[in-house]
Structure formats: C-alpha cells, structure tokens
Design a protein around this motif. Structure first.
Motif, PDB file in Angstrom:
ATOM      1  N   ASP A  16       0.883  -1.156   0.000  1.00  0.00           N
ATOM      2  CA  ASP A  16       0.000   0.000   0.000  1.00  0.00           C
ATOM      3  C   ASP A  16       0.927   1.214   0.000  1.00  0.00           C
ATOM      4  O   ASP A  16       2.106   1.118   0.371  1.00  0.00           O
ATOM      5  N   ASP A  18      -0.081   5.165   0.669  1.00  0.00           N
ATOM      6  CA  ASP A  18      -0.301   6.195   1.702  1.00  0.00           C
ATOM      7  C   ASP A  18      -0.356   5.565   3.087  1.00  0.00           C
ATOM      8  O   ASP A  18      -1.151   4.670   3.332  1.00  0.00           O
ATOM      9  N   ASP A 275      -1.846  -0.059   5.938  1.00  0.00           N
ATOM     10  CA  ASP A 275      -2.044   0.684   7.192  1.00  0.00           C
ATOM     11  C   ASP A 275      -3.517   0.796   7.584  1.00  0.00           C
ATOM     12  O   ASP A 275      -3.831   1.337   8.648  1.00  0.00           O
TER      13      ASP A 275
HETATM   14 MG    MG Z   1      -2.732   3.325   3.175  1.00  0.00          MG
END
Ligand code: MG
Ligand code: G3P
Length: 328
Positions: A16, A18, A275
C-alpha cells in the motif's frame, strides 16, 4: 565463472502507498531501505493503492523518485485501474469523471469520453452557487450538447477524491436526478455510478487521518435520497478499490509479470503491507490465494483491528519487509 545468480525470493510483496511508504510526498523513514531490501532479494513487488487521479506511469515515476528503487508502470495498481476495462462499453458516450488532479486525462487515456464537474460548471455559470470562487484558468468547456436529452451522461465514474466537494456533489446530483440530462428535474432511474475507493479515512502528512472518497459517497447517497425521494439503485452502483477483489486480481497479475521480468518463479507467499485494516487487511484476507495481510502502524491504524486482524503487526514497512524476507 559467471557470478552465481542470487537465489529467488520465497516471498512477494504488495505495498500500500499512503501511510505505508509515503505521507503525502514524503517517504516514511524506513520506506526507501525496505523497498531496496525487497529489490535486492529479487522479490516480485506490486504497489496497490486506493489513491488515484494520476496515470499509473506518473505514479511509478513518483515512487521511483521518492523511494530510490526502480518501479515499472505495470507494477502500480491505482484505485481506478479496474475502470480501464470498462471504457469500451461506454465508447463515445459522455461520462462524468469525478476526481482531483489529472482525472480527466487519466479517464481519456483509458478511452472514456470524460467530462469533469468543473467543466460542466464552467458551461453553466449558475449551476454551483455554493462553490468557492475559481482561481486560475477556467477548465475547458464540455463539447456542445453534452448532458442534454440528446446526449445525456451515460454514467458517473469517481476516479479519485473530489476536486471540489461542493461542485462535484452538485453536478453529480444533477446527472443522477436527471438521468444524465442536466436540465431534467426527475428521471425513471439514474445512470450507473462507479466508485473506486471505499476508504472513509486515509493517512497523509497531517497528524490525523483525512476523509477519503467514502465521505463523498456518503454525501452523494444521502443527498440523492433526499432530492430524488428514493435511494440510489444498488444494482446500478459498482465499487472497486481495496478491499474489493478486482484490485487484488490485478496485483496478482502484476506480481507474476514482475517475477517473469526478474527471471524468478512466482512465490507462493504474498506479503500485503498496509495501514488500513478495513482496506488493506480485509482486502488481502478476502483475496486469499497466498496473500498475507501485514498491518503497519504508520498510517490509519494505531493498533491491530479486532474486526480485521492482521497476520502480523509491524511498527513500519521496514520491519514488515524484514519479517517477510526472514520467512516470518
Ligand atoms: Mg494506506
Ligand atoms: O486517496 C488515497 C487514500 O484513500 C488511501 O490510499 O495508498 O493508503 O490505499 P492508500
């Protein structure tokens, strides 16, 4: 004697972006070394983000510049990448393309006849009284007749977070309520509506998570129901983006292509580092087939989720890559 080729990696990685590799345009502290370690280990790598509004090649160039490791265009899956295969079914019919940055250019590059809400607003000066005063050069006007009963919008595609919540909400409501005709006050049903990113929250360089495309969707659904007097037709609403299956199928293909380019067998294990438990962990879990969700605590999540628990929780992407390469 030819140098012995490094042994193939037993693991592939899906990153991922961001909250894992970047905060806005800043690499997170362990991101560069983590990607370098995966690259040095000849591990197939793909980048899977709910971000968008740019081309896959532009995002690949940005990642390469910011992270210091080679990134090819076909290693990058953006929120709207699954839309590319839908373009031929809309052919020359106009579609409203919602999204900031270069969304219209991206949509046109996929083959859509894409028109932005800002472009519609520029052609109808009184259409968006709540919008902030425009700065800079006005957007190009839509081709004559677009959004009329003679040439209605065939669909709405949300490629990325809206460029302007007010303008994009108003114009999208006009298209939905009028059945694609901007001047109709009602219609039997609304055009098909496509969302690319289910994220309510995402992590950038701000200390706390920011609202994502799901916030725009919640507003659109609520306002449409109030204005039209009925909810959106669920059969005419499509969602891609993590945690849906489509991007993970594209990521698996991207990894296989990268493995082939590296000259290594495709590993059975795919460590998916994210995240956001509701996007990255839930998506990897649902995709199955070797995906192993690893949660890092540098973005949306402050701890593991009880709703979508990860296989492993790491402080950051550096720890996640070290765990994966060590056969964790
Ligand atoms: Mg992310
Ligand atoms: O708009 C981007 C955001 O929704 C999340 O991006 O890279 O964490 O999937 P990412």
């Amino acid at each position: 004697m030819a140098p012995r080729r490094a042994s193939a990696s037993a693991v592939a990685f899906v990153f991922d972006i961001d909250g894992v590799l970047l905060h806005s345009k800043s690499p997170l502290p362990t991101a560069r070394a983590a990607l370098a370690a995966a690259t040095a280990a000849h591990a197939p790598v793909a980048f899977l983000t709910n971000g968008g509004g740019v081309t896959e090649s532009a995002k690949a160039r940005e990642l390469e510049e910011l992270l210091g490791s080679p990134v090819a265009e076909n290693q990058v899956i953006l929120a709207h990448t699954p839309f590319r295969s839908l373009a031929p079914s809309f052919a020359a019919r106009p579609v409203l393309a919602v999204g900031r940055r270069e969304t219209v250019a991206v949509a046109s590059g996929y083959g859509f006849n894409a028109v932005s809400p800002a472009s519609v607003a520029a052609a109808h000066p009184h259409a968006t009284p709540l919008a902030p005063a425009r700065s800079g050069a006005p957007p190009p006007l839509p081709p004559p007749g677009v959004g009329t009963s003679a040439n209605p919008f065939a669909a709405i595609f949300c490629f990325a977070d809206p460029a302007c919540m007010s303008t994009d909400l108003q114009i999208a409501i006009d298209v939905l309520v009028g059945g694609g005709d901007l001047h109709a006050r009602r219609s039997r049903t609304h055009p098909p509506l496509f969302f690319s990113n289910p994220d309510l929250l995402w992590a950038n360089a701000h200390p706390t998570p920011r609202l994502g495309q799901a916030a725009f969707r919640a507003a659109l659904e609520a306002v449409y129901e109030r204005v039209a007097g009925r909810p959106l037709d669920a059969d005419r609403v499509t969602t891609v983006g993590k945690p849906t299956r489509a991007p993970y199928d594209l990521a698996r293909s991207a990894l296989a292509s990268h493995a082939s380019r590296l000259g290594v067998p495709m590993p059975a294990r795919i460590v998916a580092v994210g995240d956001n438990p509701y996007a990255d962990v839930a998506g990897a879990r649902a995709a199955g087939g070797g995906f192993e969700p690893v949660l890092v605590l540098t973005g949306v999540a402050e701890r593991d989720s009880t709703v979508h628990p990860a296989d492993r929780v790491c402080a950051d992407v550096g720890e996640a890559v070290a765990w994966g390469l060590a056969g964790g």
